[in-house]
Design a protein around this motif. Structure first.
Motif, short mmCIF file in Angstrom:
data_model
loop_
_atom_site.label_atom_id
_atom_site.label_comp_id
_atom_site.label_asym_id
_atom_site.label_seq_id
_atom_site.Cartn_x
_atom_site.Cartn_y
_atom_site.Cartn_z
N ARG A 106 0.80 -1.26 -0.04
CA ARG A 106 0.03 -0.04 -0.02
C ARG A 106 0.83 1.27 0.22
N LEU A 107 0.39 1.89 -0.83
CA LEU A 107 1.30 3.40 -0.91
C LEU A 107 0.07 4.74 -0.89
N ARG A 124 11.13 -2.23 -11.73
CA ARG A 124 9.91 -1.44 -12.50
C ARG A 124 9.13 -2.38 -13.19
N SER A 125 10.01 -3.33 -14.12
CA SER A 125 9.51 -4.01 -15.36
C SER A 125 8.31 -4.90 -14.64
N ARG A 126 8.80 -5.38 -13.68
CA ARG A 126 7.98 -6.23 -12.61
C ARG A 126 6.31 -5.45 -12.14
N VAL A 127 6.68 -4.31 -11.60
CA VAL A 127 5.59 -3.86 -11.34
C VAL A 127 4.71 -3.12 -12.61
N SER A 151 -4.79 -1.35 -7.56
CA SER A 151 -6.31 -0.59 -7.47
C SER A 151 -5.63 0.70 -6.77
N VAL A 152 -6.31 1.96 -7.29
CA VAL A 152 -6.28 3.17 -6.79
C VAL A 152 -7.56 3.75 -6.32
N ASN A 153 -7.61 4.02 -5.10
CA ASN A 153 -8.71 4.60 -4.69
C ASN A 153 -9.92 3.63 -4.59
N GLY A 154 -9.51 2.12 -4.44
CA GLY A 154 -10.66 1.14 -4.63
C GLY A 154 -11.11 0.76 -5.99
N LYS A 155 -10.50 1.21 -7.19
CA LYS A 155 -10.76 0.93 -8.45
C LYS A 155 -9.45 0.47 -9.13
N MET A 161 -3.03 3.68 -3.33
CA MET A 161 -2.70 2.77 -4.25
C MET A 161 -2.39 1.23 -3.53
N VAL A 162 -2.91 0.12 -3.85
CA VAL A 162 -2.88 -1.02 -3.33
C VAL A 162 -2.23 -1.92 -4.55
N LEU A 163 -1.12 -2.63 -4.48
CA LEU A 163 -0.52 -3.43 -5.56
C LEU A 163 -0.63 -4.95 -4.97
N THR A 164 -1.24 -5.85 -5.40
CA THR A 164 -1.39 -7.19 -5.09
C THR A 164 -0.22 -7.91 -5.84
N PHE A 165 -0.12 -9.04 -5.03
CA PHE A 165 1.36 -10.07 -6.06
C PHE A 165 0.54 -11.35 -5.91
N PRO A 166 0.55 -12.07 -7.18
CA PRO A 166 -0.13 -13.36 -7.35
C PRO A 166 0.75 -14.27 -6.60
N ALA A 167 0.02 -15.41 -6.02
CA ALA A 167 0.64 -16.41 -5.24
C ALA A 167 1.75 -16.94 -6.17
#
Length: 322
Positions: free
Chosen positions: A9-10, A34-37, A47-51, A66-72
């Motif tokens: 989260r940022l 950065r390429s991975r992101v 997601s940015v502000n929930g979208k 911002m919330v960046l999730t990472f696949p298992a």
């Protein structure tokens, strides 16, 4: 570099406002490139502000959350799964099957399980692992996920090498049935070189330079209301999406093609209402690998197989007749 275990989260402040989303997140995380992101964002993991936001270059504004999730994590090797297969022929060396539409050939990002390779591992057992490579055991050639039809799979290294050479030398008899928009001539060919579309790297395109030579021959089998053509296609080369790209470039995209059919074709006006609805609502590219023939690498016998298109293809044909 490894992915964080938990979502990251940022909250954007004055120090990050105005930056690109991918750059700001990569800098803030510190352990992810950065390429991975960027790839994660494009895959819908931000997601940015929930979208959900899929644009890595999204400009950040003060106060954004911002919330960046990472696949298992995915297994290094494909795992065996019990997935039904329509096997037409099998011996100690190879399998010939009729692949159903919707089945991905081999594991790839976004499709790590539920593929043909997972099904083959479940069917053949441990001895099948490593035939031609860890990620694609047994695979000599592939069909797109939503293309149905005949495939041959190797069960031994010798047969894998021999069949790979036969495909490279075009010593394999292959024919496809396709439903294309518009009325095509009785026969013909397309010979435009194919490469990555410079405007969309997920698509292929006929290119003037930098592509690979490609040749598709076709013959008209049946026209429907002068608006759709059932054709047989034969490949003199085997490029990614070759039939789909050549027909689209010629103004005759395949019915239902989610990648190369971008607007309602003018030919649709020539169909009756019911036929038009069936053609426009078809959920996949109308393409079926109908014939496959080759010389068995060990026995040297000629093997030939032919299958009719699946039920959805057949039902579409009936509605096109009107």
């Amino acid at each position: 570099m490894s992915d964080p275990v938990s979502p990251f989260r940022l909250v954007v402040d004055a120090s990050t406002a105005g930056q690109r989303a991918d750059r700001a997140l990569a800098d803030a995380i510190g352990t992810v490139s950065r390429s991975r992101v960027k790839a994660l964002i494009e895959s819908g993991n931000l997601s940015v502000n929930g979208k959900t936001v899929c644009e890595p270059a999204e400009t950040l504004r003060d106060g954004m959350e911002m919330v960046l999730t990472f696949p298992a994590p995915t297994p290094a090797r494909p795992v065996a799964e019990q997935i039904p297969l329509n096997i037409l022929y099998e011996d100690d060396d190879l399998i010939v099957l009729d692949k159903q539409a919707g089945l991905v050939t081999h594991p790839a990002p976004g499709n790590e399980t539920g593929t043909l390779v997972n099904a083959l591992l479940g069917h053949c057992g441990e001895g099948f692992e490593g035939i031609g490579g860890e990620k694609r055991p047994g695979i000599v050639h592939r069909l797109d996920k939503d293309t149905s039809g005949l495939m041959v799979v190797a069960k031994t290294a010798m047969v894998h090498n021999a069949l790979s050479e036969a495909f490279a030398a075009r010593d394999i008899d292959r024919a496809y049935l396709a439903l294309a928009w518009g009325l095509l001539p009785a026969e013909g060919e397309f010979d435009g070189s194919i490469g990555r579309d410079k405007r969309d790297r997920k698509r292929m395109a006929v290119v003037g330079s930098g592509g690979k030579v490609a040749l598709t021959r076709f013959k008209l089998i049946e026209p429907y209301q002068a608006a759709v053509s059932l054709i047989e296609c034969r490949l003199a080369t085997g490029r990614t999406h070759q039939i789909r790209v050549h027909l689209s470039n010629a103004g005759h995209p395949l019915l239902g093609d989610p990648v190369y059919l971008r607007r309602i074709p003018a030919a649709a006006r020539g169909l009756s209402q019911d036929a038009k609805e069936a053609a426009l609502d078809f959920p996949r590219q109308a393409l079926h690998a109908t014939r496959l023939g080759f010389i068995h690498p060990r026995t040297k016998k000629q093997l030939s197989f032919e299958t009719a298109p699946p039920e959805d293809f057949q039902a579409l044909k009936k509605r096109l007749i009107g």
